[in-house]
Enzyme design. Structure first.
Site, short mmCIF file in Angstrom:
data_model
loop_
_atom_site.label_atom_id
_atom_site.label_comp_id
_atom_site.label_asym_id
_atom_site.label_seq_id
_atom_site.Cartn_x
_atom_site.Cartn_y
_atom_site.Cartn_z
N TYR A 45 -10.13 -1.51 1.60
CA TYR A 45 -9.88 -1.64 3.03
C TYR A 45 -9.70 -0.29 3.70
CZ TYR A 45 -9.66 -6.60 4.13
OH TYR A 45 -9.99 -7.91 4.41
N ASP A 78 0.78 -1.23 0.00
CA ASP A 78 0.00 0.00 0.00
C ASP A 78 0.82 1.28 0.00
OD1 ASP A 78 -2.31 -1.45 -0.12
OD2 ASP A 78 -2.72 -1.37 2.02
#
Length: 758
Positions: free
Chosen positions: A462, A377
């Protein structure tokens, strides 16, 4: 004419009703006139410390500094840089501006009053589409820069190829255009019959990462989902492989197609076989909005709320926080997210840096869009997606909220209101307590009231909630909780080997979550050692009866000498007590230390035989201790996702040189996480309960006693003095009630969302 008389019972009933109403109103007016006063918004008791503007050495760049750096770089004619948000891959695009953190020695000398303030500088990342590479620059001094310096090879010991770049908004815009022309336009019949797509209805896309199978690839499997708020749990069974390796979008091609478990060589191949009935077709079916997060029932009452009876016991000034015995500086990196510096307890520095480094997930699937997926990420930007926090849900209503500014994949710095929150919180259990029942009767306890520093980053499907928590016992906790939508795939034959069905034709795919934290402890200075402690059973004879033996637990202590010794891998037995220690001792002759206590339910790490593992080699280790180096600033990098096979930062190389770690400046790299096997209760959202991990930093012989014994929150009760307020403010709380003063509810969180146009 007939006369109607009122029934006497009815008449007296009305009179009594009127009298009762009058009495009730009088009572209510009396109650209202005696309403508890508003709680003080002013601090009743003075702070223990003072704010220090030297914390600004770690402060995020201001809007004005971002603009100054942008304008300075644009003026460098030899660089020919564009700041157009929809710049093409073939152009030179200024992608990122962020704080360049000063060298540790320079920062410490300044913080300790031994040297001048380090030069304030920015890091600038430019994607050079015209030249085929990426450059990182240091630009300074701020706020009025006069120089830039290429630091790419200094930081990474290699050149960064252009295919390692993050997909920008400009590139996404071209991807959408290519998909419309080469997929939507050519498959109108199939898209309408299978997914009800027409000129007014469309599908959404979600990508596989990494983008290919080897270094240099930029070939992305793109999966399509229904156009819903929770699109991630509405896969449709249609995916395409787009080759966008060329910097010229006219050369981009769809090279493979996946439809309902079947592969096709091209869009035309699928179209032709679909028209003649040679494929197993998907027939469109309207589905319920099982993804919706709208409440299914109207709320009946509000839940418990926090409030301050005597004003905040913490203070925030610029990027500096004071809370009882704690102080620290904070920032929010666009790439790695939340971080704190110069963390002190009772005036002593405990941590130089505590920061998030990376969040990684590895997925299992039978479908192409997820079978190779490994998300890193920080390559997209963890802090980049820290949007506004919702009062009363993401953080308590009375929390202090802080705005942040960022410059990443944009044409100008963007303000994200209320994207950090800071609050004192009753953790719901005593920090310590004892009720004395034998010989002496008394009660002593201390509420566990701690300071929480929080942000939440919504990265695609998420949402990660990041907390740094500061306890009155001298402990610090860094932890993460995951929520949001699971990533899913279309249910086809063989798919149930990789997860559970969670909705009609929807598979929740098995995946791991690994989170890496950087923990730069400075225990009474920068000369520390790494120790381990554990237990073993030894056979001991009883002193009063030597013929009798018993197995008794015994302390086992060890000091590790090198980086490779101190690289503790997942899946291997490692000591349960891990300490960064000083050679200085406490009153009792023990080395003063801080313990690393890791909380994790992580899955297995990717085998090292896999080519992609180099880009996430930090996840091999539960804890790894290295000698501090300014050029070993992070465990991952902006470029790891898109060139995962030849990463700019391979963490394992930090350990390969096997340097001495005795009496050195040490850094602990801690990995926590959890294995996620999605299940029905992940619909519509994954809950935070049980889905997370972190590390607790606990004093271990650092003090001579528990420092919380000096907390003003302590309660002591003894027989005959149960109602006394002298050592128990709780006894008089009912007499001190007040009503909280609340800020009005506002929300601007949608201001900073991604938009794919100029």
């Amino acid at each position: 004419m007939v006369e109607h008389r009122m029934n006497p019972l009815v008449k007296w009933g009305l009179i009594l009703f009127v009298l009762a109403s009058i009495i009730l109103n009088i009572v209510l007016i009396g109650i209202h006139s005696n309403t508890a006063p508003k709680c003080s918004t002013q601090r009743v008791h003075p702070l223990k410390g003072k704010h220090d503007e030297r914390s600004l050495v770690f402060a995020d760049l201001t809007r004005e500094e971002y603009l100054q750096v942008q304008q300075y770089m644009r003026k460098q004619k030899d660089l020919s840089i564009s700041t157009n948000q929809v710049a093409k891959p073939s152009e030179n695009f200024l992608f990122l501006i962020d704080l360049s953190v000063p060298k540790k020695a320079d920062a410490l000398a300044y913080l300790d009053g031994k040297a001048a303030k380090p030069t304030r500088e920015a890091t600038v990342v430019v994607f050079y589409g015209t030249k085929g590479y990426i450059k990182e620059y240091v630009v300074g001094p701020l706020p009025k820069p006069t120089y830039y310096r290429d630091v790419t090879r200094e930081r990474y010991h290699m050149d960064i190829p252009i295919n390692a770049r993050t997909v920008t908004i400009g590139e996404y815009s071209l991807v959408f255009k290519v998909l419309f022309e080469n997929v939507y336009f050519k498959l109108k019949k199939l898209l309408k019959e299978s997914f009800d797509v027409d000129d007014n209805k469309h599908l959404n896309m979600f990508e596989q990462m990494p983008r290919g199978l080897r270094s240099g690839d930029r070939k992305t499997w793109i999966s399509f989902f229904r156009n819903k708020d929770g699109m991630y749990i509405h896969p449709v069974g249609f995916e395409v492989l787009l080759d966008h390796s060329s910097l010229n979008e006219s050369n981009w091609r769809v090279t493979r197609v996946y439809y309902n478990g079947q592969y096709f060589d091209s869009v035309e191949d699928l179209s032709q076989k679909y028209d003649i009935g040679a494929v197993k077709k998907i027939v469109y079916k309207e589905l319920p909005d099982y993804d919706s997060l709208k409440p299914r029932h109207k709320p009946l009452q509000i839940g418990p709320q926090l409030y301050h009876a005597e004003g905040n016991r913490y203070s925030v000034s610029n990027n500096h926080v004071l809370f009882l015995d704690w102080s620290f500086a904070f920032g929010l990196s666009s790439l790695t997210g939340m971080r704190v510096f110069d963390v002190r307890f009772k005036g002593e520095r405990i941590l130089y840096e505590l920061s998030v480094q990376e969040a990684m997930s590895v997925y299992g699937s039978v479908t192409p869009g997820m079978i190779m997926t490994k998300f890193l990420d920080s390559s997209i930007g963890i802090g980049r997606f820290a949007h506004e926090l919702v009062r009363g849900v993401d953080c308590p209503h009375i929390a202090t909220y802080v705005d942040t500014y960022r410059y990443i994949d944009t044409k100008a710095p963007m303000r994200f209101r209320n994207s950090i929150c800071i609050f004192e919180h009753n953790m719901g259990q005593p920090l310590r307590r004892h009720f004395a029942d034998f010989f002496h009767n008394s009660y002593g306890g201390l509420v566990n009231s701690a300071l929480v520093f929080r942000t939440i980053t919504a990265i695609g499907n998420y949402d990660y909630m990041w907390d740094f928590i500061f306890y009155q016992s001298g402990s610090v906790e860094a932890k993460v909780h995951a929520t949001g939508f699971i990533s899913s795939s279309y249910l086809v034959d063989g798919a149930l080997k990789y997860g559970h069905q969670v909705a009609e034709k929807v598979l929740g795919n098995i995946h791991t979550h690994f989170i890496n934290f950087k923990v730069d402890l400075d225990v009474l200075g920068v000369k520390n050692v790494f120790q381990t402690k554990d237990m073993e059973y030894v056979n001991v004879s009883m002193p009063w009866m030597p013929s009798h033996h018993a197995m008794v637990p015994q302390l086992v202590e060890k000091q590790l000498k090198t980086e490779q010794e101190a690289a503790l891998r997942h899946g291997t037995k490692s000591p349960r007590y891990l300490h960064v220690a000083s050679q200085k001792t406490n009153r009792w002759g023990h080395q003063r230390s801080y313990r690393l206590q890791v909380f994790s339910f992580n899955g297995d790490h990717l085998p090292e035989s896999e080519a992609e593992e180099k880009g996430m080699s930090w996840a091999r280790y539960k804890v790894a201790i290295t000698k501090h180096k300014d050029l070993e600033q992070t465990s991952s990098s902006l470029y790891s996702q898109n060139d995962i096979w030849h990463p700019a930062v391979d963490f394992s190389k930090y350990i390969e040189d096997n340097e001495n770690i005795e009496n050195e400046d040490l850094v602990a790299w801690v990995t926590a996480g959890f294995l996620h096997i999605p299940h029905a209760e992940d619909i519509p959202n994954t809950v935070t309960v049980g889905n997370g991990g972190g590390v607790l930093l606990r004093p271990h012989n650092y003090f001579d006693e528990d420092p919380s014994i000096h907390s003003p929150d302590g309660v002591y009760i003894e027989p005959g003095k149960e109602d006394s307020c002298d050592n128990n403010r709780m006894a008089c709380l009912a007499q001190e009630t007040c009503t909280p003063v609340l800020e009005p509810f506002t929300y601007h969180g949608f201001d900073g969302t991604m938009k794919f146009e100029e």
